[in-house]
Enzyme design. Sequence first.
Site, short mmCIF file in Angstrom:
data_model
loop_
_atom_site.label_atom_id
_atom_site.label_comp_id
_atom_site.label_asym_id
_atom_site.label_seq_id
_atom_site.Cartn_x
_atom_site.Cartn_y
_atom_site.Cartn_z
N MET A 1 -1.82 -3.32 1.60
CA MET A 1 -2.44 -4.28 2.52
C MET A 1 -1.42 -4.65 3.57
O MET A 1 -0.31 -5.04 3.24
CB MET A 1 -2.84 -5.52 1.72
CG MET A 1 -3.93 -5.23 0.72
SD MET A 1 -5.43 -4.64 1.49
CE MET A 1 -5.84 -3.31 0.39
N CYS A 2 -1.76 -4.48 4.81
CA CYS A 2 -0.66 -4.43 5.74
C CYS A 2 -1.08 -4.52 7.19
O CYS A 2 -2.25 -4.55 7.51
CB CYS A 2 0.07 -3.10 5.56
SG CYS A 2 0.35 -2.69 3.86
N GLY A 3 -0.04 -4.53 8.04
CA GLY A 3 -0.26 -4.40 9.46
C GLY A 3 0.43 -3.15 9.98
O GLY A 3 1.52 -2.81 9.53
N THR B 1 4.12 -3.53 8.64
CA THR B 1 4.47 -4.74 7.89
C THR B 1 3.68 -4.70 6.60
O THR B 1 2.50 -4.40 6.61
CB THR B 1 4.13 -6.01 8.68
OG1 THR B 1 2.71 -6.10 8.86
CG2 THR B 1 4.81 -6.02 10.03
N ASP C 1 -4.93 -9.05 3.24
CA ASP C 1 -4.42 -9.31 4.60
C ASP C 1 -5.53 -9.91 5.47
O ASP C 1 -5.30 -10.79 6.29
CB ASP C 1 -3.81 -8.06 5.24
CG ASP C 1 -4.61 -6.80 4.95
OD1 ASP C 1 -5.77 -6.90 4.51
OD2 ASP C 1 -4.08 -5.70 5.19
#
Lengths: 295, 227, 441
Positions: free
Chosen positions: A1-3, A146, C208
């Site tokens: 889970m991220c950017g 990220t 997220d």
Amino acid sequence: MCGIVGLFLKKEALRPQLGNMLTDMLITMTDRGPDSAGIAIYGDEAEGLKMTVQSDTPQTEFDGLDGALEAALGRKVTMKVVDTHAVLTIPDDAEDDARAFMKARGLRVMGVGSAMEIFKEIGLPKDVAARFGIRQMSGSHGIGHTRMATESAVTTMGAHPFSTGDDQCLVHNGSLSNHNQMRRVLTQKGFAPQTQNDTEVAACYISSRLAEGANLGEALEGTLDDLDGFFTFVVGTKNGFGVVRDPIACKPAVMAETEDYVAFGSEYRALANLPGIEAARVWEPEPATVYFWER
Amino acid sequence: MQTIDLATTPLRELNAALQAQAATTNQTEWLIENPKGAHAIAVGLDAPIEVTVNGPTGYYCAGMNKQATVHVKGSAGPGVAENMMSGTVVIDGDASQYAGATGHGGLLVIKGNASSRCGISMKGIDIVVYGNIGHMSAFMAQTGNLVVLGDAGANLGDSLYEARLFVRGSVKSLGSDCVEKEMRPEHIAILKDLLERSGADAKPEDFKRYGSARTLYNFHVDHAGEY
Amino acid sequence: MEKTPHTLPRESYTFSSAVNAEIRRAAATGIYDIRGAGTKRHLPHFDDLLFLGASMSRYPLEGYREKCDTSVTLGTRFAKKPIELKIPITIAGMSFGALSAPAKEALGRGATMAGTSTTTGDGGMTDEERGHSEKLVYQYLPSRYGMNPDDLRRADAIEVVIGQGAKPGGGGMLLGQKITQRVADMRNLPVGIDQRSACRHPDWTGPDDLEIKILELREITNWEKPIYIKVGGSRPYYDTALAVKAGADVVVLDGMQGGTAATQDVFIENVGLPTLACIRPAVQALQDLGMHRKVQLVVSGGIRSGADVAKALALGADAVSIGTAALIAIGELDPKWGAEYAALGTTADAYDDWHEGRDPAGITTQDPELMKRVDPEEAGRRLRNYLAVMTLETQTIARACGHNHVHNLEPEDLVALTMEAAAMAQVPLAGTNWIPGKTGL
């Protein structure tokens, strides 16, 4: 889970700006991934191969490392130390020997390539970018990530990007559901992932397909059939970068293109401060569709 | 006209100011500068005010809106006008995923394209998209109207309940239990009204109507493959 | 001539009469078995743990005279208005629709008298339950049935439901019988159809995105309401850590004994983690992040008595939540309706066709005649009594272990009767210092 952020420059004059632009993009994605951050920069091509290695105790480990490697290889080596990472330039045919040398010293190889350098660490994106001086780096394209860790550990090696082939790197937002099975298949084929991270399995998958003779487009197409779960992948190669989302495509992704660049962000915020963004073509990549830019 | 610059004003202050407006307010016009893709702009409003956002927004702009008119002069991120109850939201550019998701009322106008899952689980909202919509749009849509002047992506109206879908262009594929239906005079009237209210330049007669075949309303083994 | 002796008729363990009946049912109907309630199989549970109590090395507190506090505050991390409860036992989310209006009212009345909270369910908030619940947690679910910002703002806390113990990863299908006019109106659905519920939220996926959804919910409610994240027991370490990273105030963790209004039997019986096995990994995640007691952990799934409460708290939970037990307290499964249960082909204690809307007890039904059998005031008092007993039992155990607050119960107060429980709860097998996988003999 991220950017995820990615930037591919079409305009040569922007090269000195690459690190600066990518750093700003990366920092806007901090909320999506506060655990660790990483960046792959495709900079000037070296005479030989650039091997990026990492150590938790750089002061002792990197002291005299270039000399020792030179002695071991019997060939000329140069070294640039950047915080916990060192980029060593080695002859083209010395990769295997250099990897064995690093392994024996307990150093972690982050990536190898004629253009690519990889920097990644635990911590907030702004701190990671500052430690490595990403802002000052120039290059043709780069990918940043990220991370909000899901199931594998928050470690340097668990940070993205993952590089499993020369000048190849991959970042991921989502969660794969068949990575354990795929890990066993890839290990049998000789492309064993080094971490428990699902994303590295995807990187190894791409590398295995490229090694089998597929082009990058075909390898990315293959992820749609062979990888299960949720993913947006952004992949870097020496000459370009590619994007693919799974058929369900519920993780976010937005792209922008101008005459100067192609940019990728998990959210528009990452693109909001790019020059000329107001006039850019901005769109969401379609599900199960491979996008690829090459120079 | 009140102007709030998000480059210098925290999001909380912005939303608190907008949420504090009552039905009797005389401060009816608000301009928000420098949104730069920020999330949760102008959410939870409940007054007949007009809010203009001068640039692209992030997730959930105008989320759960009541009464207010929110106009985004740019594109909108995921979940714009999600769970809207009433009022109007207008997006000049494109909208990302989940536009108008679970909306119970009001009108959402998207002048560009909408991405996947436009109108997912809608419960009474009206959505008009000038451009195209992405895959899985109107998934499990319950009531309300979705009007698309362009094309629809794959699996339109999957597991649809009683929402009405009007598409002028092509439909890549229909989802489970979604079928083309006859366009009757009452549907032309609904469509005409929505096109007028959303300022869209299109003739109701050029649209096709899609709705639920209602074969999944009560489980039967012959339809098990559709689930 | 003597007859040849026969072997006794022997039923197969693999193909038991229950298994065979299910095969015949499936073959006749073509639909999987859908039912209410939680798992019925035997699982390692709190019964397999014992408290050590005080003796020479520890000193007990005097029952009823020396204070043993039971209060708990939920939502202390970000919310401006945390929820203060007198007892560490809350009422779990159960929808109007699944339950009758008098049943919901009874839960509200009982919980309010006991000084604790109730929770809405899949179907929105009714005026009755808001009116009768002093503290009401509003569930924010994938279906968003009846979801509106006014109810969000008049709730005392918001529980974002990712999953539930009976079916982690599953959506739902409520068969048509219970979708009456009022239920249909609240859910914007046609009367009498099957209600299919999505398994993912319609406008976000993953932690997220959830972080941004939480931001929106806080912005709409002036950062006042505690935000709970409810997950079904499956990967409690990761799920708890990610809920914390996404910005939760409270994590609600529902083990596989947790009930459901209507879910496939195959899901209830085969997916998830026993409640006993959920708690330690979740607490470990909170401790690793420095968030234990800062982000509160509420555990549910098969809590029946003060002993269960005390054991959950000792393993690190801040509070527990009850659903099935609360329904039984207000009259569900009451043997006094035995003849009617028999007419439905079942018995009082085995009845689980909650989705069919024919509950003789008038609780899991929308039938106007049946629901008259629930007197909300009387049923509310019964729930208050039951909660009082559980609380007294919890205090009794805590005092015996020398604690002046139930939150001071700790894993070291416990031993396990079985190796399974010792491994799952990470406490020593009784009489040894052996924790499987942790310590030597």
